[in-house]
Motif scaffolding. Structure first.
Motif, mmCIF file in Angstrom:
data_model
loop_
_atom_site.group_PDB
_atom_site.id
_atom_site.type_symbol
_atom_site.label_atom_id
_atom_site.label_comp_id
_atom_site.label_asym_id
_atom_site.label_seq_id
_atom_site.Cartn_x
_atom_site.Cartn_y
_atom_site.Cartn_z
ATOM 1 N N ALA A 1 63.744 -29.969 42.702
ATOM 2 C CA ALA A 1 64.248 -28.662 43.136
ATOM 3 C C ALA A 1 64.455 -28.631 44.648
ATOM 4 C CB ALA A 1 63.289 -27.556 42.703
ATOM 5 N N ALA A 2 63.543 -29.231 45.380
ATOM 6 C CA ALA A 2 63.658 -29.249 46.846
ATOM 7 C C ALA A 2 64.869 -30.045 47.312
ATOM 8 C CB ALA A 2 62.386 -29.834 47.461
ATOM 9 N N ARG A 3 65.374 -30.922 46.447
ATOM 10 C CA ARG A 3 66.526 -31.758 46.789
ATOM 11 C C ARG A 3 67.799 -31.326 46.054
ATOM 12 N NH1 ARG A 3 61.813 -33.798 47.512
ATOM 13 N NH2 ARG A 3 61.420 -35.306 49.168
ATOM 14 N N GLY A 4 67.747 -30.120 45.460
ATOM 15 C CA GLY A 4 68.941 -29.518 44.876
ATOM 16 C C GLY A 4 69.219 -29.832 43.423
ATOM 17 N N TYR A 5 68.280 -30.424 42.704
ATOM 18 C CA TYR A 5 68.470 -30.727 41.287
ATOM 19 C C TYR A 5 67.751 -29.686 40.437
ATOM 20 C CZ TYR A 5 69.652 -35.241 43.319
ATOM 21 O OH TYR A 5 70.210 -36.239 44.085
ATOM 22 N N SER A 6 68.409 -29.216 39.407
ATOM 23 C CA SER A 6 67.780 -28.232 38.524
ATOM 24 C C SER A 6 67.699 -28.801 37.114
ATOM 25 C CB SER A 6 68.570 -26.926 38.520
ATOM 26 O OG SER A 6 69.892 -27.154 38.083
ATOM 27 N N ALA A 7 66.715 -28.299 36.383
ATOM 28 C CA ALA A 7 66.491 -28.770 35.018
ATOM 29 C C ALA A 7 66.854 -27.684 34.017
ATOM 30 C CB ALA A 7 65.029 -29.166 34.835
ATOM 31 N N ASN A 8 67.374 -28.122 32.876
ATOM 32 C CA ASN A 8 67.556 -27.226 31.740
ATOM 33 C C ASN A 8 66.195 -27.030 31.075
ATOM 34 O OD1 ASN A 8 70.420 -27.160 32.096
ATOM 35 N ND2 ASN A 8 70.515 -29.183 31.139
ATOM 36 N N SER B 1 69.122 -32.561 32.984
ATOM 37 C CA SER B 1 69.761 -31.999 34.176
ATOM 38 C C SER B 1 71.231 -32.377 34.175
ATOM 39 C CB SER B 1 69.096 -32.535 35.443
ATOM 40 O OG SER B 1 69.793 -32.109 36.597
ATOM 41 N N ARG B 2 72.072 -31.455 34.573
ATOM 42 C CA ARG B 2 73.509 -31.747 34.661
ATOM 43 C C ARG B 2 73.788 -32.784 35.750
ATOM 44 N NH1 ARG B 2 75.207 -28.947 39.133
ATOM 45 N NH2 ARG B 2 74.012 -27.100 39.645
ATOM 46 N N ASP B 3 72.811 -32.997 36.635
ATOM 47 C CA ASP B 3 72.954 -33.954 37.733
ATOM 48 C C ASP B 3 72.481 -35.362 37.372
ATOM 49 O OD1 ASP B 3 73.780 -31.935 39.678
ATOM 50 O OD2 ASP B 3 71.708 -31.230 39.534
ATOM 51 N N GLU C 1 72.082 -47.597 41.062
ATOM 52 C CA GLU C 1 70.712 -47.500 40.546
ATOM 53 C C GLU C 1 70.620 -46.484 39.411
ATOM 54 O OE1 GLU C 1 68.550 -49.681 41.364
ATOM 55 O OE2 GLU C 1 69.320 -50.435 43.247
ATOM 56 N N GLY C 2 71.385 -45.415 39.473
ATOM 57 C CA GLY C 2 71.378 -44.430 38.396
ATOM 58 C C GLY C 2 71.778 -45.039 37.069
ATOM 59 N N VAL D 1 63.615 -38.980 43.275
ATOM 60 C CA VAL D 1 64.338 -38.115 42.329
ATOM 61 C C VAL D 1 65.855 -38.251 42.489
ATOM 62 C CG1 VAL D 1 62.422 -36.470 42.141
ATOM 63 C CG2 VAL D 1 64.263 -36.042 43.794
ATOM 64 N N HIS D 2 66.321 -38.893 43.560
ATOM 65 C CA HIS D 2 67.755 -39.142 43.726
ATOM 66 C C HIS D 2 68.255 -40.316 42.869
ATOM 67 C CE1 HIS D 2 68.253 -36.324 47.009
ATOM 68 N NE2 HIS D 2 67.375 -36.958 47.764
ATOM 69 N N ILE D 3 67.367 -41.161 42.399
ATOM 70 C CA ILE D 3 67.764 -42.388 41.698
ATOM 71 C C ILE D 3 68.662 -42.118 40.481
ATOM 72 C CG2 ILE D 3 66.916 -44.378 40.368
ATOM 73 C CD1 ILE D 3 64.500 -44.414 42.341
ATOM 74 N N PRO D 4 68.316 -41.178 39.582
ATOM 75 C CA PRO D 4 69.136 -41.028 38.374
ATOM 76 C C PRO D 4 70.371 -40.134 38.529
ATOM 77 C CG PRO D 4 67.198 -39.659 38.197
ATOM 78 C CD PRO D 4 67.076 -40.421 39.488
ATOM 79 N N ARG D 5 70.716 -39.793 39.747
ATOM 80 C CA ARG D 5 71.857 -38.898 39.977
ATOM 81 C C ARG D 5 73.140 -39.534 39.445
ATOM 82 N NH1 ARG D 5 75.656 -38.074 43.786
ATOM 83 N NH2 ARG D 5 74.843 -39.669 45.183
#
Length: 122
Positions: free
Chosen positions: A80-87, A92-94, A58-59, A43-47
């Motif tokens: 969510a466990a890694r600090g990303y939230s969804a609209n 996601s703003r991230d 990679e993002g 889930v960190h890939i598209p940051r």
């Protein structure tokens, strides 16, 4: 059109899996519909705003896949466990545009509708 689903569980820069998935999806998009499901550290890939010194961003690569029609979804619990939230719409703003945090239930739907599934994890 046939469908290929790629499941990733490793984050970017930990292994080559994100880049391998990009290369597979890049080639497959010429002939297939492509789904990518991001699980665990993937889930960190598209940051947004990654700036690796010695590797491709990679993002940005996954953003390009989404722009070309790949469906890229991230597990909401993992995100969510890694600090990303969804609209509400899954954006996601991230994250880069076109890549969404949706539902773990997307994964079995992707798999059942696929002609082939590739899983990249350790």
């Amino acid at each position: 059109m046939k469908t290929l689903t790629i499941i990733l569980a490793d984050g970017p820069y930990i292994s080559e899996y994100a880049h391998i998935a990009f290369r597979i999806a890049d080639a497959a998009l010429k002939r297939y519909h492509v789904n990518i499901f991001l699980y665990l550290d993937a889930v960190h890939i598209p940051r947004l705003e990654q700036s690796p010194a010695f590797f491709a961003d990679e993002g940005e690569l996954f953003k390009e896949l989404a722009e070309r029609g790949a469906v890229i979804r991230a597990c909401p619990r993992c995100a969510a466990a890694r600090g990303y939230s969804a609209n509400e719409d899954g954006s996601s703003r991230d994250y880069h545009d076109g890549i969404k945090i949706t539902s773990l239930y997307d994964l079995p739907e992707m798999i059942s509708g696929s002609d082939g599934v590739i899983t990249l994890c350790r």
